[in-house]
Scaffold this motif. Structure first.
Motif, PDB file in Angstrom:
ATOM      1  N   CYS A   1       0.851  -1.199   0.000  1.00  0.00           N
ATOM      2  CA  CYS A   1       0.000   0.000   0.000  1.00  0.00           C
ATOM      3  C   CYS A   1       0.884   1.245   0.000  1.00  0.00           C
ATOM      4  O   CYS A   1       2.096   1.167   0.240  1.00  0.00           O
ATOM      5  CB  CYS A   1      -0.908   0.028   1.234  1.00  0.00           C
ATOM      6  N   GLU A   2       0.258   2.364  -0.270  1.00  0.00           N
ATOM      7  CA  GLU A   2       0.965   3.641  -0.250  1.00  0.00           C
ATOM      8  C   GLU A   2       0.251   4.620   0.673  1.00  0.00           C
ATOM      9  O   GLU A   2      -0.968   4.540   0.847  1.00  0.00           O
ATOM     10  CB  GLU A   2       1.029   4.251  -1.657  1.00  0.00           C
ATOM     11  N   ALA A   3       1.028   5.533   1.245  1.00  0.00           N
ATOM     12  CA  ALA A   3       0.469   6.632   2.037  1.00  0.00           C
ATOM     13  C   ALA A   3       1.234   7.899   1.700  1.00  0.00           C
ATOM     14  O   ALA A   3       2.460   7.884   1.569  1.00  0.00           O
ATOM     15  CB  ALA A   3       0.564   6.336   3.523  1.00  0.00           C
ATOM     16  N   ASP A   4       0.495   8.968   1.549  1.00  0.00           N
ATOM     17  CA  ASP A   4       1.118  10.267   1.271  1.00  0.00           C
ATOM     18  C   ASP A   4       0.177  11.339   1.781  1.00  0.00           C
ATOM     19  O   ASP A   4      -1.007  11.083   2.043  1.00  0.00           O
ATOM     20  CB  ASP A   4       1.376  10.429  -0.224  1.00  0.00           C
ATOM     21  N   GLU A   5       0.681  12.533   1.908  1.00  0.00           N
ATOM     22  CA  GLU A   5      -0.128  13.626   2.447  1.00  0.00           C
ATOM     23  C   GLU A   5      -0.195  14.780   1.446  1.00  0.00           C
ATOM     24  O   GLU A   5       0.710  14.980   0.638  1.00  0.00           O
ATOM     25  CB  GLU A   5       0.426  14.118   3.789  1.00  0.00           C
TER      26      GLU A   5
ATOM     27  N   VAL B   1       0.195  -5.390   5.736  1.00  0.00           N
ATOM     28  CA  VAL B   1       0.527  -4.201   4.944  1.00  0.00           C
ATOM     29  C   VAL B   1       2.039  -3.944   4.896  1.00  0.00           C
ATOM     30  O   VAL B   1       2.709  -3.890   5.932  1.00  0.00           O
ATOM     31  CB  VAL B   1      -0.181  -2.959   5.527  1.00  0.00           C
ATOM     32  N   ILE B   2       2.546  -3.800   3.683  1.00  0.00           N
ATOM     33  CA  ILE B   2       3.880  -3.249   3.447  1.00  0.00           C
ATOM     34  C   ILE B   2       3.644  -1.839   2.928  1.00  0.00           C
ATOM     35  O   ILE B   2       3.159  -1.657   1.807  1.00  0.00           O
ATOM     36  CB  ILE B   2       4.676  -4.075   2.416  1.00  0.00           C
ATOM     37  N   LEU B   3       3.946  -0.851   3.747  1.00  0.00           N
ATOM     38  CA  LEU B   3       3.561   0.530   3.448  1.00  0.00           C
ATOM     39  C   LEU B   3       4.707   1.288   2.794  1.00  0.00           C
ATOM     40  O   LEU B   3       5.826   1.319   3.313  1.00  0.00           O
ATOM     41  CB  LEU B   3       3.133   1.239   4.732  1.00  0.00           C
ATOM     42  N   CYS B   4       4.406   1.918   1.667  1.00  0.00           N
ATOM     43  CA  CYS B   4       5.373   2.751   0.956  1.00  0.00           C
ATOM     44  C   CYS B   4       5.063   4.223   1.232  1.00  0.00           C
ATOM     45  O   CYS B   4       3.931   4.660   1.034  1.00  0.00           O
ATOM     46  CB  CYS B   4       5.304   2.499  -0.538  1.00  0.00           C
ATOM     47  N   THR B   5       6.068   4.968   1.689  1.00  0.00           N
ATOM     48  CA  THR B   5       5.887   6.393   1.992  1.00  0.00           C
ATOM     49  C   THR B   5       7.118   7.165   1.545  1.00  0.00           C
ATOM     50  O   THR B   5       8.139   6.581   1.156  1.00  0.00           O
ATOM     51  CB  THR B   5       5.679   6.627   3.497  1.00  0.00           C
ATOM     52  N   ASP B   6       7.013   8.494   1.648  1.00  0.00           N
ATOM     53  CA  ASP B   6       8.207   9.316   1.487  1.00  0.00           C
ATOM     54  C   ASP B   6       8.952   9.352   2.831  1.00  0.00           C
ATOM     55  O   ASP B   6       8.603   8.634   3.767  1.00  0.00           O
ATOM     56  CB  ASP B   6       7.845  10.715   0.983  1.00  0.00           C
ATOM     57  N   GLY B   7       9.937  10.213   2.927  1.00  0.00           N
ATOM     58  CA  GLY B   7      10.773  10.229   4.122  1.00  0.00           C
ATOM     59  C   GLY B   7      10.280  11.103   5.254  1.00  0.00           C
ATOM     60  O   GLY B   7      11.023  11.341   6.215  1.00  0.00           O
TER      61      GLY B   7
ATOM     62  N   ILE C   1       6.661  11.595  10.133  1.00  0.00           N
ATOM     63  CA  ILE C   1       5.430  11.065  10.725  1.00  0.00           C
ATOM     64  C   ILE C   1       5.277   9.570  10.457  1.00  0.00           C
ATOM     65  O   ILE C   1       4.513   8.887  11.144  1.00  0.00           O
ATOM     66  CB  ILE C   1       4.172  11.803  10.203  1.00  0.00           C
ATOM     67  N   TYR C   2       6.006   9.047   9.458  1.00  0.00           N
ATOM     68  CA  TYR C   2       5.888   7.631   9.116  1.00  0.00           C
ATOM     69  C   TYR C   2       6.969   6.769   9.783  1.00  0.00           C
ATOM     70  O   TYR C   2       6.980   5.554   9.591  1.00  0.00           O
ATOM     71  CB  TYR C   2       5.978   7.447   7.601  1.00  0.00           C
ATOM     72  N   GLU C   3       7.844   7.384  10.554  1.00  0.00           N
ATOM     73  CA  GLU C   3       8.929   6.630  11.174  1.00  0.00           C
ATOM     74  C   GLU C   3       8.377   5.560  12.115  1.00  0.00           C
ATOM     75  O   GLU C   3       7.451   5.813  12.886  1.00  0.00           O
ATOM     76  CB  GLU C   3       9.852   7.573  11.962  1.00  0.00           C
ATOM     77  N   ASP C   4       8.936   4.377  12.021  1.00  0.00           N
ATOM     78  CA  ASP C   4       8.588   3.249  12.900  1.00  0.00           C
ATOM     79  C   ASP C   4       7.126   2.811  12.761  1.00  0.00           C
ATOM     80  O   ASP C   4       6.580   2.161  13.659  1.00  0.00           O
ATOM     81  CB  ASP C   4       8.870   3.598  14.372  1.00  0.00           C
ATOM     82  N   ILE C   5       6.479   3.161  11.648  1.00  0.00           N
ATOM     83  CA  ILE C   5       5.077   2.773  11.493  1.00  0.00           C
ATOM     84  C   ILE C   5       4.932   1.254  11.395  1.00  0.00           C
ATOM     85  O   ILE C   5       3.875   0.698  11.730  1.00  0.00           O
ATOM     86  CB  ILE C   5       4.447   3.464  10.260  1.00  0.00           C
ATOM     87  N   GLU C   6       5.986   0.561  11.002  1.00  0.00           N
ATOM     88  CA  GLU C   6       5.919  -0.895  10.907  1.00  0.00           C
ATOM     89  C   GLU C   6       5.758  -1.552  12.282  1.00  0.00           C
ATOM     90  O   GLU C   6       5.417  -2.738  12.375  1.00  0.00           O
ATOM     91  CB  GLU C   6       7.158  -1.454  10.210  1.00  0.00           C
ATOM     92  N   GLU C   7       5.984  -0.793  13.339  1.00  0.00           N
ATOM     93  CA  GLU C   7       5.797  -1.325  14.687  1.00  0.00           C
ATOM     94  C   GLU C   7       4.340  -1.267  15.143  1.00  0.00           C
ATOM     95  O   GLU C   7       3.981  -1.835  16.178  1.00  0.00           O
ATOM     96  CB  GLU C   7       6.674  -0.558  15.677  1.00  0.00           C
TER      97      GLU C   7
ATOM     98  N   LEU D   1       8.511   0.677   3.533  1.00  0.00           N
ATOM     99  CA  LEU D   1       9.494   1.047   2.517  1.00  0.00           C
ATOM    100  C   LEU D   1       9.465   2.559   2.345  1.00  0.00           C
ATOM    101  O   LEU D   1       8.396   3.150   2.204  1.00  0.00           O
ATOM    102  CB  LEU D   1       9.181   0.368   1.178  1.00  0.00           C
ATOM    103  N   THR D   2      10.647   3.160   2.346  1.00  0.00           N
ATOM    104  CA  THR D   2      10.731   4.615   2.268  1.00  0.00           C
ATOM    105  C   THR D   2      11.531   5.039   1.050  1.00  0.00           C
ATOM    106  O   THR D   2      12.557   4.431   0.726  1.00  0.00           O
ATOM    107  CB  THR D   2      11.415   5.185   3.528  1.00  0.00           C
ATOM    108  N   VAL D   3      11.053   6.090   0.384  1.00  0.00           N
ATOM    109  CA  VAL D   3      11.810   6.702  -0.703  1.00  0.00           C
ATOM    110  C   VAL D   3      11.973   8.184  -0.390  1.00  0.00           C
ATOM    111  O   VAL D   3      11.009   8.856  -0.008  1.00  0.00           O
ATOM    112  CB  VAL D   3      11.111   6.499  -2.071  1.00  0.00           C
ATOM    113  N   THR D   4      13.192   8.671  -0.473  1.00  0.00           N
ATOM    114  CA  THR D   4      13.476  10.078  -0.184  1.00  0.00           C
ATOM    115  C   THR D   4      13.387  10.875  -1.478  1.00  0.00           C
ATOM    116  O   THR D   4      14.210  10.698  -2.383  1.00  0.00           O
ATOM    117  CB  THR D   4      14.880  10.232   0.436  1.00  0.00           C
ATOM    118  N   HIS D   5      12.395  11.736  -1.561  1.00  0.00           N
ATOM    119  CA  HIS D   5      12.117  12.417  -2.821  1.00  0.00           C
ATOM    120  C   HIS D   5      13.200  13.413  -3.231  1.00  0.00           C
ATOM    121  O   HIS D   5      13.280  13.792  -4.401  1.00  0.00           O
ATOM    122  CB  HIS D   5      10.758  13.112  -2.742  1.00  0.00           C
TER     123      HIS D   5
END
Length: 294
Positions: A128-132, A203-209, A212-218, A226-230
């Motif tokens: 899945c993906e999450a973005d704001e 869920v394997i969540l894809c976000t930017d850097g 607010i998404y840090e440690d969301i896998e916990e 999975l994080t991508v730095t834009h």
């Protein structure tokens, strides 16, 4: 509204009822209370809706019972017009088209938008993906008690928030089928909790850097992150938020049609947009057959 105007742009009442029946019942009318097909016709209502009697549970119902159209004084063809036109027209324009009271039309539009959020709810699963995104939305439609204009200071630097008339919207996409959910937030401090609440644990969540998404896998509901730095790149294998960005382009273009939306009703507008994006071919039929009684 005069009869001549009605013939210009409104569908016929008969065709509206036919489409409503087909969406709700298919070829055979069944009781909305017990689902029995032991149903006979028993005249019509004052709004020309067919009335039925169920032999099984011995109750009456009609074409409009438990639909979004059932408790409104408008004619069915007017309600169909409102639902169709609210895709791109302002409520004020729809009210002018129909020569109807603006507040009454607005109440129905908000009801449809609210209902849209209850149709086809889904869990986040697998990739899945999450973005704001930050949407400009203020106090449209509200007046201060002293009827004076609101004071507006200089724009705040940094990211927006609800109080500053730039509410953040979390966009969540299930990549397997592209289904989207928009969540209007006061701020993004609890974004990880909001997202995890919709996850099914896989869920394997894809976000930017964004932090607010840090440690969301916990969080319960999310299995990996999975994080991508834009600032460096936009895609690393499966790690990207391109689907969210695509949905944001629809969101911006669609909200622009309304020339300003109240932040207090923004979630309703986005509920309707999500329904259209998730069910582009049959969103209207889903509204027709939705049972508002639960």
């Amino acid at each position: 509204m005069d009869q001549e105007s009605a013939q210009v742009f409104l569908p016929s009442r008969e065709r509206c009822f036919e489409r409503l029946r087909l969406a709700r019942f298919g070829e055979t009318v069944t009781c909305v209370h017990c689902e029995s097909d032991a149903v006979v016709k028993r005249g019509t209502t004052g709004k020309d809706a067919q009335q039925y009697w169920c032999k099984n549970c011995e109750t009456y119902f009609n074409d409009l019972t438990d639909t979004i159209f059932g408790q409104h004084r408008f004619e069915l063809e007017e309600l169909f017009y409102m639902v169709k036109e609210m895709r791109s027209e302002t409520t004020a324009q729809i009210a002018r088209d129909l020569d109807r009271d603006y507040e009454a039309v607005l109440d129905f539009v908000h009801e449809v938008q609210e209902t849209s959020g209850n149709i086809g709810e889904f869990e986040l699963s697998e990739v899945c993906e999450a973005d704001e995104i930050y949407v400009t939305a203020g106090e449209k439609g509200r007046e201060d008690e002293d009827s004076s204009p609101r004071e507006r200071g200089p724009k705040k630097k940094g990211r927006g928030d609800f109080e500053g008339d730039k509410p953040p919207v979390l966009t969540l996409v299930r990549r397997s089928d592209g289904r989207v959910r928009f969540i209007v937030c006061k701020d993004l401090q609890e974004a990880d909790e909001e997202i995890a609440a919709y996850g099914d644990g896989s869920v394997i969540l894809c976000t930017d850097g964004y932090s607010i998404y840090e440690d969301i896998e916990e969080k319960e509901g999310v299995d990996g992150h999975l994080t991508v730095t834009h600032s460096d790149t936009y895609v690393i294998g499966d790690a990207h938020t391109n689907t969210c960005e695509n949905r944001h382009s629809f969101l911006r273009q669609w909200l622009a049609n309304f020339r300003g939306v109240s932040k207090h009703h923004l979630q309703k507008y986005l509920n309707f947009l999500a329904l259209k994006l998730n069910s582009p071919e049959d969103w209207f039929e889903k509204l027709l057959c939705y049972n508002v009684s639960g």
